[in-house]
Enzyme design. Structure first.
Site, PDB file in Angstrom:
ATOM      1  N   LYS A 128       0.755  -1.297   0.118  1.00  0.00           N
ATOM      2  CA  LYS A 128      -0.190  -0.050  -0.111  1.00  0.00           C
ATOM      3  C   LYS A 128       0.934   1.350  -0.034  1.00  0.00           C
ATOM      4  O   LYS A 128       1.421   1.684   1.035  1.00  0.00           O
ATOM      5  CB  LYS A 128      -0.983  -0.066   1.126  1.00  0.00           C
ATOM      6  CG  LYS A 128      -2.009   1.131   0.893  1.00  0.00           C
ATOM      7  CD  LYS A 128      -2.544   1.844   2.171  1.00  0.00           C
ATOM      8  CE  LYS A 128      -1.998   2.961   2.743  1.00  0.00           C
ATOM      9  NZ  LYS A 128      -1.891   4.228   1.916  1.00  0.00           N
TER      10      LYS A 128
ATOM     11  N   CYS B   9      13.411  11.476   6.401  1.00  0.00           N
ATOM     12  CA  CYS B   9      13.335  11.225   7.752  1.00  0.00           C
ATOM     13  C   CYS B   9      14.658  11.516   8.086  1.00  0.00           C
ATOM     14  O   CYS B   9      14.687  11.510   9.603  1.00  0.00           O
ATOM     15  CB  CYS B   9      13.010   9.635   7.709  1.00  0.00           C
ATOM     16  SG  CYS B   9      14.010   8.382   6.773  1.00  0.00           S
TER      17      CYS B   9
ATOM     18  N   GLU C 276       9.410  17.087  14.516  1.00  0.00           N
ATOM     19  CA  GLU C 276       9.619  16.761  13.085  1.00  0.00           C
ATOM     20  C   GLU C 276       8.850  17.676  12.183  1.00  0.00           C
ATOM     21  O   GLU C 276       7.618  17.652  12.082  1.00  0.00           O
ATOM     22  CB  GLU C 276       9.481  15.270  12.720  1.00  0.00           C
ATOM     23  CG  GLU C 276      10.059  14.993  11.348  1.00  0.00           C
ATOM     24  CD  GLU C 276       9.690  13.569  11.065  1.00  0.00           C
ATOM     25  OE1 GLU C 276       8.560  13.046  11.340  1.00  0.00           O
ATOM     26  OE2 GLU C 276      10.533  12.994  10.308  1.00  0.00           O
TER      27      GLU C 276
HETATM   28  P1  NAD Z   1       2.096   8.624   7.551  1.00  0.00           P
HETATM   29  O1  NAD Z   1       2.516   7.821   8.631  1.00  0.00           O
HETATM   30  O2  NAD Z   1       1.086   9.733   7.256  1.00  0.00           O
HETATM   31  O3  NAD Z   1       1.695   7.700   6.162  1.00  0.00           O
HETATM   32  C1  NAD Z   1       2.507   6.493   5.801  1.00  0.00           C
HETATM   33  C2  NAD Z   1       1.822   5.422   5.175  1.00  0.00           C
HETATM   34  O4  NAD Z   1       0.887   4.957   6.276  1.00  0.00           O
HETATM   35  C3  NAD Z   1       0.594   5.958   4.157  1.00  0.00           C
HETATM   36  O5  NAD Z   1       0.821   5.133   3.136  1.00  0.00           O
HETATM   37  C4  NAD Z   1      -0.646   6.225   4.799  1.00  0.00           C
HETATM   38  O6  NAD Z   1      -1.750   6.004   3.818  1.00  0.00           O
HETATM   39  C5  NAD Z   1      -0.501   4.981   5.709  1.00  0.00           C
HETATM   40  N1  NAD Z   1      -1.539   5.144   6.779  1.00  0.00           N
HETATM   41  C6  NAD Z   1      -1.722   6.407   7.526  1.00  0.00           C
HETATM   42  N2  NAD Z   1      -2.653   5.950   8.664  1.00  0.00           N
HETATM   43  C7  NAD Z   1      -2.745   4.379   8.674  1.00  0.00           C
HETATM   44  C8  NAD Z   1      -3.133   3.581   9.475  1.00  0.00           C
HETATM   45  N3  NAD Z   1      -3.928   3.904  10.458  1.00  0.00           N
HETATM   46  N4  NAD Z   1      -3.253   2.242   9.216  1.00  0.00           N
HETATM   47  C9  NAD Z   1      -2.291   1.901   8.169  1.00  0.00           C
HETATM   48  N5  NAD Z   1      -1.805   3.015   7.330  1.00  0.00           N
HETATM   49  C10 NAD Z   1      -1.909   4.041   7.612  1.00  0.00           C
HETATM   50  O7  NAD Z   1       3.559   9.316   7.082  1.00  0.00           O
HETATM   51  P2  NAD Z   1       3.855  10.314   5.707  1.00  0.00           P
HETATM   52  O8  NAD Z   1       3.366  11.612   5.838  1.00  0.00           O
HETATM   53  O9  NAD Z   1       3.532   9.516   4.279  1.00  0.00           O
HETATM   54  O10 NAD Z   1       5.331  10.119   5.572  1.00  0.00           O
HETATM   55  C11 NAD Z   1       6.123  10.827   6.282  1.00  0.00           C
HETATM   56  C12 NAD Z   1       6.670  10.349   7.648  1.00  0.00           C
HETATM   57  O11 NAD Z   1       7.467   9.234   7.239  1.00  0.00           O
HETATM   58  C13 NAD Z   1       7.646  11.221   8.408  1.00  0.00           C
HETATM   59  O12 NAD Z   1       7.613  11.257   9.704  1.00  0.00           O
HETATM   60  C14 NAD Z   1       9.005  10.560   8.062  1.00  0.00           C
HETATM   61  O13 NAD Z   1      10.114  10.706   8.989  1.00  0.00           O
HETATM   62  C15 NAD Z   1       8.531   9.249   8.009  1.00  0.00           C
HETATM   63  N6  NAD Z   1       9.562   8.421   7.221  1.00  0.00           N
HETATM   64  C16 NAD Z   1      10.484   7.565   7.918  1.00  0.00           C
HETATM   65  C17 NAD Z   1      11.291   6.795   7.233  1.00  0.00           C
HETATM   66  C18 NAD Z   1      12.301   5.921   7.769  1.00  0.00           C
HETATM   67  O14 NAD Z   1      13.049   5.262   7.185  1.00  0.00           O
HETATM   68  N7  NAD Z   1      12.695   5.934   9.012  1.00  0.00           N
HETATM   69  C19 NAD Z   1      11.676   7.031   5.692  1.00  0.00           C
HETATM   70  C20 NAD Z   1      10.847   8.005   4.989  1.00  0.00           C
HETATM   71  C21 NAD Z   1       9.638   8.800   5.934  1.00  0.00           C
END
Ligand code: NAD
Length: 501
Positions: free
Chosen positions: A185, A294, A393
């Protein structure tokens, strides 16, 4: 010839799920996907509801339980993974352009790094499984004890919007290499390249049902997927709060998840560093990938002896960053993914000013554009690490700079965070570099270099930055079960219960 952007804008692409070896007929809610540089609709995403998620999971379940992949030889799996690698490279220009149009990330970065990395992920894990080994213990007299690795089962792979293809392909390549079935997803904001990858993978030899794709918002599609009783694990990259919600959904079934979450990494610049390299590295560390990274070194700590010179130089270079169309090879910073992300800049500048921080550069929407979510790269001087600017963040091209005096002081400041994803150190003193790297409570430390990733090594976070590690052995641990098999080498006495009477 029409450009891909014109094509997508003229006729938005219809994106739907891929379930049981076929693209789903469009149904369910339709979400508009926009080009962040123009605001135009470039795709219409058909959201997978709980029924479609169920069909996808059950397709993966059948493929795992009765299909050929988990029992395929290493040679067979390697051949398929390498075909996917080759297919990605054959479509590299298209994928990079599509990724830049959908995410706003400059084409220099998508074509130069993200797409080649996506292909390499498949090659890396193809090669890895050719060399991986189990364990054998011989210390117990008369017994051979073997620890074998088996595929885990149905893996739910949920990705973020900031590096859609690069990060999701890592999950997909590793889960497949170790024999699992997958339901992917992507983020609802950036579904295009992963959907295209599913088209590109056709004909590469994956058995039916082995990979499935669902699309949609987190609280609809993501929640249905992570709460589905027939998945065996979730590999998630995204925000810390989302990761916590997913772990909650998994807890009832005593299932695990690999969590790659948020960060607020420290970049420590000592007086004795190579000034020019540290400056280049600090700028890269916070503004690459449009600052939506991130592992961004978003908290920059500069030692007092060079602080004034460094801050002046950093400010001047920040103001000189070329903001523009992500498809222009000269662009260094493209638009934010959406308006909400770009509004974070002005919001956090206001928060910072209330907290006594001083604006050094940027701070508002970029004036040079009529449309799109363009912002100025932004830097603020802060004097208290407890400030929200340093603790939250921001996930945007937003740097905070702080001045420090001693090594002990800066280690304490760097560790004063709920996150622990990465850290950066710039110094000419090797002993100090090792000392500080050892003291930093983070999963990765880069010394005298901006981020460089060797897939063999572990990548993941301490504290609220995550659980588990990606990388060669990390992924092997994440996507396999260990099974211990004990074999006596000679006939050993067995207590004869019930023979005495
Ligand atoms: P997000 O948590 O909003 O969404 C990530 C994914 O999770 C999306 O596909 C979203 O649709 C899904 N999602 C949201 N709510 C959900 C739920 N309740 N159950 C299951 N899936 C759900 O994050 P984002 O805004 O897409 O990305 C930014 C964040 O990702 C930042 O905090 C960043 O630091 C983090 N990030 C971390 C890494 C790492 O390797 N540690 C890498 C890239 C991004």
């Amino acid at each position: 010839m029409r450009s891909l952007r014109d094509t997508l804008t003229g006729k938005p692409r219809v994106v739907s799920g891929f379930v049981d070896d076929a693209f789903e007929p469009p149904r369910g809610a339709v979400l508009d996907v926009r080009d962040p540089a123009t605001g135009e609709i470039i795709a219409q995403l058909h959201e997978s509801d709980a029924a479609e998620v169920d069909a996808a999971v059950m397709s993966a379940r059948r493929a795992f339980d009765t299909g050929p992949w988990r029992k395929a030889t290493v040679d067979e799996r390697q051949r398929v993974l390498m075909r996917i690698h080759d297919a990605i490279l054959a479509h590299a220009d298209e994928l990079a352009e599509m990724e830049s149009i959908n995410t706003g990330i400059p084409i220099r970065q998508t074509r130069g790094m993200h797409v080649p990395r996506a292909a390499y992920n498949f090659r890396f894990f193809a090669e890895y499984i050719g060399q991986s080994a189990g364990e054998v213990y011989t210390q117990e007299p008369g017994y051979l004890t073997m620890v074998l690795r088996e595929p885990l089962g149905v893996c739910a792979l949920i990705g973020p919007w900031n590096v859609p293809l690069g990060l999701t392909s890592m999950k997909l390549a590793s889960a497949l290499a170790f024999g699992n079935s997958c339901v992917v997803k992507p983020s609802e904001l950036t579904p295009l390249t992963v959907a295209r990858l599913f088209e590109i993978m056709q004909g590469c030899g994956l058995p039916p049902g082995q990979v499935n794709l669902v699309n949609g918002r987190g609280h609809v599609t993501g929640a249905a997927l992570s709460g589905h009783p027939q998945i065996d694990m979730v590999s998630f990259t995204g925000g810390t709060e989302t990761g916590a919600a997913i772990l909650g959904a998994l807890a009832g079934g005593i299932k695990g998840g690999a969590m790659e979450l948020g960060g607020k990494s420290a970049n420590i610049i000592f007086d004795d560093c190579d000034f020019d390299r540290a400056l280049d590295g600090a700028l890269m560390g916070v503004y690459a990938n449009n600052g939506q990274m991130c592992l961004a070194g978003a908290r920059i700590f500069v030692q007092r002896g060079i602080a004034e010179r460094f801050i002046d130089a950093f400010t001047a270079r920040t103001c000189a960053i070329r903001v523009g169309d992500p498809l222009d090879p000269q662009t260094e910073l493209g638009p934010m993914i959406n308006a909400a992300q770009s509004e974070r800049i002005a919001h956090y500048v206001a928060v910072g000013q209330e907290e006594g921080a001083r604006l050094l550069a940027g701070g508002k929407p970029h004036p040079g554009f009529d449309a799109g979510n363009f912002v100025e790269p932004t830097a603020m001087l802060v004097n208290d690490n407890a400030a929200r600017l340093c603790q939250e963040e921001i996930f945007a091209p937003f740097a905070t700079l702080q001045v420090f005096d001693s090594e002990e002081e800066v280690v304490a400041l760097a560790n004063d965070s709920r996150f622990g994803l990465a850290g950066y150190i710039w110094t000419g003193n090797l002993g100090r570099a090792h000392r500080v790297a050892g003291a930093m409570r983070t999963g990765t430390v880069w010394i005298n270099t901006p981020m460089v990733r060797d897939l063999r090594s572990a990548f993941g976070g301490y504290r609220e930055s995550g659980l588990g590690r990606e990388g060669g052995r990390g992924c092997e641990a994440m996507y396999t079960e260990q099974k211990t098999v004990i074999l006596p080498l000679e006939e050993r006495p067995i207590p004869a219960l019930g023979r005495l009477s």
